[in-house]
Design an enzyme around this catalytic site. Structure first.
Site, PDB file in Angstrom:
ATOM      1  CB  CYS A  96      -1.032  -0.157   1.089  1.00  0.00           C
ATOM      2  SG  CYS A  96      -1.887  -1.446   1.187  1.00  0.00           S
ATOM      3  CG  HIS A 152      -1.219   3.205   4.433  1.00  0.00           C
ATOM      4  ND1 HIS A 152      -1.299   1.756   3.955  1.00  0.00           N
ATOM      5  CD2 HIS A 152      -0.603   3.084   5.538  1.00  0.00           C
ATOM      6  CE1 HIS A 152      -0.773   0.959   4.790  1.00  0.00           C
ATOM      7  NE2 HIS A 152      -0.064   1.838   5.692  1.00  0.00           N
TER       8      HIS A 152
END
Length: 557
Positions: A96, A152
């Protein structure tokens, strides 16, 4: 024999079904009432700067789209891709944070210090503040910039938040995952908190138990409805789906009750909801007058995770690995502005390329002192020209678990093969160290409660192996290792790795900070590092040292 195996690899055909049509009014994932296929409003001639809509899916496997042969129905993605340009030689990063950081900076991980793993919730770490971001560059040329979904990229300081990195507004989550309905996330036992934000504050008022895919789509529709389509907009939609935990509204299971594997069934329902949500985003673009001057980019952030229902078949490996199944992604561009609509691009494209490509399309300027790793690939995508990109540094991770048998000798004195690394140069791909889970996971693996590892295909490498070489163009499934047959090619790629490594910055991967505990922040995950506290501590230490000096002077007198 290898040729027979390659020839025998076939993908399942796409099952046809009735689905939410472009002009339908059926309620769905974030759909608003009314005629969503209304005529484009007479808002005057469109600006030359296009509206940019970047949709990033989370953990979608390479096979998990209808046009790659999946049993999961994705009619929206199929239609958008068929009318646009499919990217069939498109690469991202295996996890991610790395993919998101490279998208937003146009730089490889080795040039931002984020080359190891992901940013953990309790780490005092974020995308380095000295890196210029894509939304910042677009704001410079008049774009309104909005982000909806998963960030993130770190949040330990207020300066790390999306609204401080170029976005006019932010609605979404700061962490890598969380409950789709309650938006709570536990990083470890007792370290739990709420993770839904609107701009810089916890979005308690929006916590109505709505499934995040639908909630994010509704927010996108609100943004489009309130913005003037004559002014350019950059909309970054980073959906949480289809990342674990595997959750979906009940009605999306309707077509997938025959899938025995519970994880695959849940995953299918999540992807069906995501597909419908993207349909509704597209309808909103048409309704509010953006579509004709828009560029829609769709990408997964990494490969699928078979243990969580994802499929990368026929590619090898999974999320978190540098095999093709971890880094070769579903991607396409859909836009009325494309010249070669309905085509397939097999030229090399990487997620870092979006940074210079989109800034150039937006009529922005790229500063000479910004050392980018991405290339402007718009003519490659739109007109079918050759890609300016000939190589990709997939990564060099100096602190990942070292391969036990790796050595400088195995790397011909050029490279220590204990280090995890991967590079692509033209047709060739080289991996060193421990590249990660390497099975091929065919569709049959999901036929039971499993996935059943008895169905997986494995290769037992000779003991001590730490170098692999593949011709990806001829062997995209990485079945024939050519490292022993082509040692000169291995040496050339090792030298290229060494050259890249000389430009790497130190790894940023600090230990966890106990101050990150949401219990100390009102039960919310959010910035905990206070600059004022740091200044006070330094001021106190300075004051103490001054007092000591004065006492010493008195004693001397």
């Amino acid at each position: 024999m290898v040729a027979a195996v390659l020839a025998g690899l076939s993908l399942l055909s796409l099952l046809t079904c009735g689905y939410l049509a472009w002009g339908s009014r059926r309620g769905g994932a974030g759909e608003t009432p009314g005629n969503l296929l209304g005529e484009e409003p007479a808002a005057g001639a469109p600006r030359s700067q296009p509206h940019i809509i970047f949709i990033l899916a989370d953990d979608q496997g390479f096979r998990d789209v209808g046009y790659h042969g999946s049993e999961i129905r994705t009619p929206t993605l199929d239609k958008l891709a068929a009318e646009g340009v499919k990217l069939e030689n498109y690469y991202v990063q295996p996890m991610c944070t790395p993919s998101r950081s490279q998208l937003i900076t146009g730089k490889y991980q080795i040039h931002t210090g984020l080359q190891h793993s992901i940013i953990r919730p309790t780490q005092p770490n974020c995308l380095p503040l000295d890196n210029v971001t894509l939304p910042q560059k677009l704001k410079e040329v008049g774009y309104s910039t909005h982000m909806v979904g998963k960030w993130h990229l770190g949040f330990y300081r207020r300066e790390c938040m999306p609204t401080q990195r170029g976005f006019d507004s932010f609605f979404g989550s700061l962490l890598g995952s969380g409950d789709y309905y309650t938006h709570f996330k536990c990083d470890s036992p007792g370290i739990c908190g709420y993770d839904l934000y609107e701009n810089d504050n916890a979005a308690w008022d929006h916590d109505n138990g709505i499934y995040s895919t639908q909630m994010y789509t509704q927010k996108v529709q609100q943004i489009l409805a309130s913005h003037n389509p004559r002014k350019p907009i950059f909309l970054y939609i980073a959906y949480q789906a289809v990342h674990s935990p595997l959750q979906a509204p009940g009605r999306y299971f309707e077509h997938y009750r025959s899938i025995n594997n519970i994880n695959r069934r849940r995953y299918a329902a999540m992807l069906a909801c995501l597909d419908e949500a993207i349909n509704n985003v597209t309808l909103a673009l048409r309704k509010y007058g953006y579509y004709e001057n828009s560029i829609i980019i769709y990408s997964s952030d990494n490969g699928g995770q078979p243990m969580a229902g994802g499929s990368n078949w026929p590619l090898r490996g999974s999320k978190g690995t540098y095999w093709e199944g971890g880094i070769r992604a579903v991607g396409f561009v859909h836009s009325p502005l494309l010249k070669n609509k309905g085509s397939v691009c097999k030229e090399l494209v990487h997620i870092t390329d979006w940074f210079p490509t989109l800034i150039t399309l937006a009529e922005g300027q790229i500063d000479e002192d910004i050392q980018l790793d991405g290339y402007d690939v718009w003519e490659t995508i739109s007109e079918g020209r050759r890609s300016p990109r000939v190589d990709i540094l997939h990564n060099i991770d100096p602190i990942y678990t070292k391969a036990k048998n790796g050595s400088w000798a195995a790397g011909y004195g050029i490279w220590n093969t204990a280090i995890q690394s991967a590079i692509r140069v033209n047709h060739w791909k080289l991996l060193t160290g421990n590249p990660g889970y390497s099975d091929w996971v065919p569709p049959q693996a999901f036929s039971n409660a499993g996935p059943n590892r008895w169905h997986n295909e494995r290769v037992s490498w000779s003991a001590g192996k730490t170098v692999w070489l593949f011709n990806i163009t001829a062997d995209p499934y990485e079945r024939v290792d050519l490292s022993a047959r082509h040692p000169e090619v291995v040496k050339q790629l090792l030298r290229r790795l060494s050259q890249f490594n000389k430009t790497a910055v130190p790894v940023r991967y600090p230990p966890k900070d106990p101050r990150s505990n949401p219990k100390l922040n009102g039960g919310v995950w959010g910035p905990w590092f206070k600059e004022d506290e740091k200044k006070k501590k330094s001021d106190k230490s300075k004051g103490a040292s001054k007092q000591k000096k004065s006492k010493n002077k008195k004693k001397a007198n």
